[in-house]
Design an enzyme around this catalytic site. Structure first.
Site, mmCIF file in Angstrom:
data_model
loop_
_atom_site.group_PDB
_atom_site.id
_atom_site.type_symbol
_atom_site.label_atom_id
_atom_site.label_comp_id
_atom_site.label_asym_id
_atom_site.label_seq_id
_atom_site.Cartn_x
_atom_site.Cartn_y
_atom_site.Cartn_z
ATOM 1 N N TRP A 9 28.336 32.869 41.403
ATOM 2 C CA TRP A 9 29.078 31.590 41.483
ATOM 3 C C TRP A 9 29.306 30.954 40.115
ATOM 4 O O TRP A 9 29.987 29.942 40.026
ATOM 5 C CB TRP A 9 28.319 30.602 42.375
ATOM 6 N N HIS A 93 24.670 39.353 31.747
ATOM 7 C CA HIS A 93 26.069 39.208 32.171
ATOM 8 C C HIS A 93 26.949 39.049 30.929
ATOM 9 O O HIS A 93 26.515 38.480 29.920
ATOM 10 C CB HIS A 93 26.213 37.987 33.090
ATOM 11 N N GLU A 165 30.612 46.170 34.328
ATOM 12 C CA GLU A 165 31.687 45.175 34.312
ATOM 13 C C GLU A 165 32.436 45.259 32.987
ATOM 14 O O GLU A 165 32.002 44.678 31.986
ATOM 15 C CB GLU A 165 31.107 43.768 34.452
ATOM 16 N N SER A 214 37.179 41.104 38.690
ATOM 17 C CA SER A 214 38.363 40.780 39.498
ATOM 18 C C SER A 214 38.395 41.470 40.864
ATOM 19 O O SER A 214 39.471 41.824 41.355
ATOM 20 C CB SER A 214 39.654 41.087 38.729
ATOM 21 N N GLY A 235 32.896 37.647 41.217
ATOM 22 C CA GLY A 235 32.864 36.304 40.641
ATOM 23 C C GLY A 235 33.740 35.361 41.443
ATOM 24 O O GLY A 235 33.366 34.874 42.513
ATOM 25 N N GLY A 236 34.951 35.116 40.950
ATOM 26 C CA GLY A 236 35.864 34.137 41.543
ATOM 27 C C GLY A 236 35.967 34.206 43.067
ATOM 28 O O GLY A 236 35.870 33.179 43.761
HETATM 29 P P1 PGA Z 1 35.342 37.970 38.529
HETATM 30 O O1 PGA Z 1 33.887 37.866 37.853
HETATM 31 O O2 PGA Z 1 35.167 38.640 39.851
HETATM 32 O O3 PGA Z 1 35.822 36.549 38.640
HETATM 33 O O4 PGA Z 1 36.185 38.787 37.597
HETATM 34 C C1 PGA Z 1 32.989 38.929 37.903
HETATM 35 C C2 PGA Z 1 31.737 38.581 37.146
HETATM 36 O O5 PGA Z 1 31.836 37.888 36.118
HETATM 37 O O6 PGA Z 1 30.619 38.972 37.523
#
Ligand code: PGA
Length: 263
Positions: A9, A93, A165, A214, A235-236
């Site tokens: 989050w 992260h 990531e 993403s 994330g989002g």
């Molecule tokens: P995102 O973020 O899905 O918004 O790209 C992923 C993350 O930072 O763990």
């Protein structure tokens, strides 16, 4: 094998909003035996949410922690303090690495602290756009792994999750820059080979590797179907209940079809 869907989050939602959102997730996220669902709210929401969530449906993770267990470290929160409130902790992260300049040494200490306190570290690794265009992917993620896992014992490696990531693919929902599945597959191969090199073949095969960057419910099937991928760090879209629930549903379908194939 079980899939992991972890929602990060980031610095969103206050305690009240977090509680309302978890109530919404409780109604939308399917409870599946073959998917481990984890949400990572901000530190301040962990305590109230630890009393609110149904642990059969989801678990809690922290977004970071300090590597000392206690002491004069104003403003920090240790893995020891997270015991009983969270089961997972994100470590390294890309926003911690690139916005807060966390280095590999600090990240290594954090991985150890999380394990020492009986929690599951999710070690995040990934190259930047420049590192990719320079052809350095193998070297960068290899180094991040070697350094992050350096002091992990052979008896502890099964407790660790890796999240791949690529930095350039994170938070791009306005103008999606999506990696090709073969880019992720190549990275997973590097990760498993490196873990095998450090901890043996079985460890390389068994370690859970997640993809993050993403992820939404439209591309989740593609990414979760990549050979060697065991889940997603979202994330989002983890802040949009139907998106997050949709990703969990897809993960469950894929886990089921993989299990059917293995029989
Ligand atoms: P995102 O973020 O899905 O918004 O790209 C992923 C993350 O930072 O763990």
């Amino acid at each position: 094998m079980k899939k992991f869907i972890i929602g990060n989050w980031k610095m969103h939602l206050n305690v009240h909003e977090a509680s309302l959102f978890v109530a919404k997730l409780a109604q939308t996220v399917p409870t599946k035996r073959n998917v481990e669902v984890v949400i990572c709210p901000s530190f301040i929401a962990l305590q109230p949410l630890s009393l609110q969530i149904n642990y059969r449906q989801m678990k809690l993770g922290a977004q970071d922690c300090y590597w000392r267990d206690s002491g004069a470290f104003t403003g920090e929160i240790s893995a020891t303090q997270l015991r009983g409130l969270a089961q997972y902790v994100l470590v390294g992260h890309s926003e911690r690495r690139h916005v807060f300049d966390e280095d590999d040494r600090e990240i290594r200490f954090k991985v150890q602290a999380v394990l020492r306190n009986g929690l599951v570290p999710v070690l995040c690794i990934g190259e930047t756009a420049t590192e990719r265009s320079d052809g350095d992917v193998e070297h960068i993620i290899g180094d991040q792994l070697v350094s992050g896992l350096l002091n992990v014992g052979a008896d502890q490696i099964d407790e660790v999750l890796i999240a791949y990531e690529p930095v350039w693919a994170i938070s791009t929902s306005d103008k999606p820059i999506l990696p090709e599945p073969q880019d992720i597959e190549a990275a997973v191969k590097i990760i498993r080979a490196q873990v095998a090199h450090m901890f043996g073949r079985e460890a390389g095969k068994n370690i859970a590797v997640l993809y993050g960057g993403s992820v939404d419910k439209d591309n989740a099937r593609t990414y979760l179907s990549v050979d060697g991928i065991d889940g997603a760090l979202v994330g989002g879209k983890s802040l949009i209940a139907p998106e997050f629930a949709g990703i969990v549903e897809i993960a469950s379908e894929i886990a089921k079809s993989e299990a059917d194939k293995d029989e």
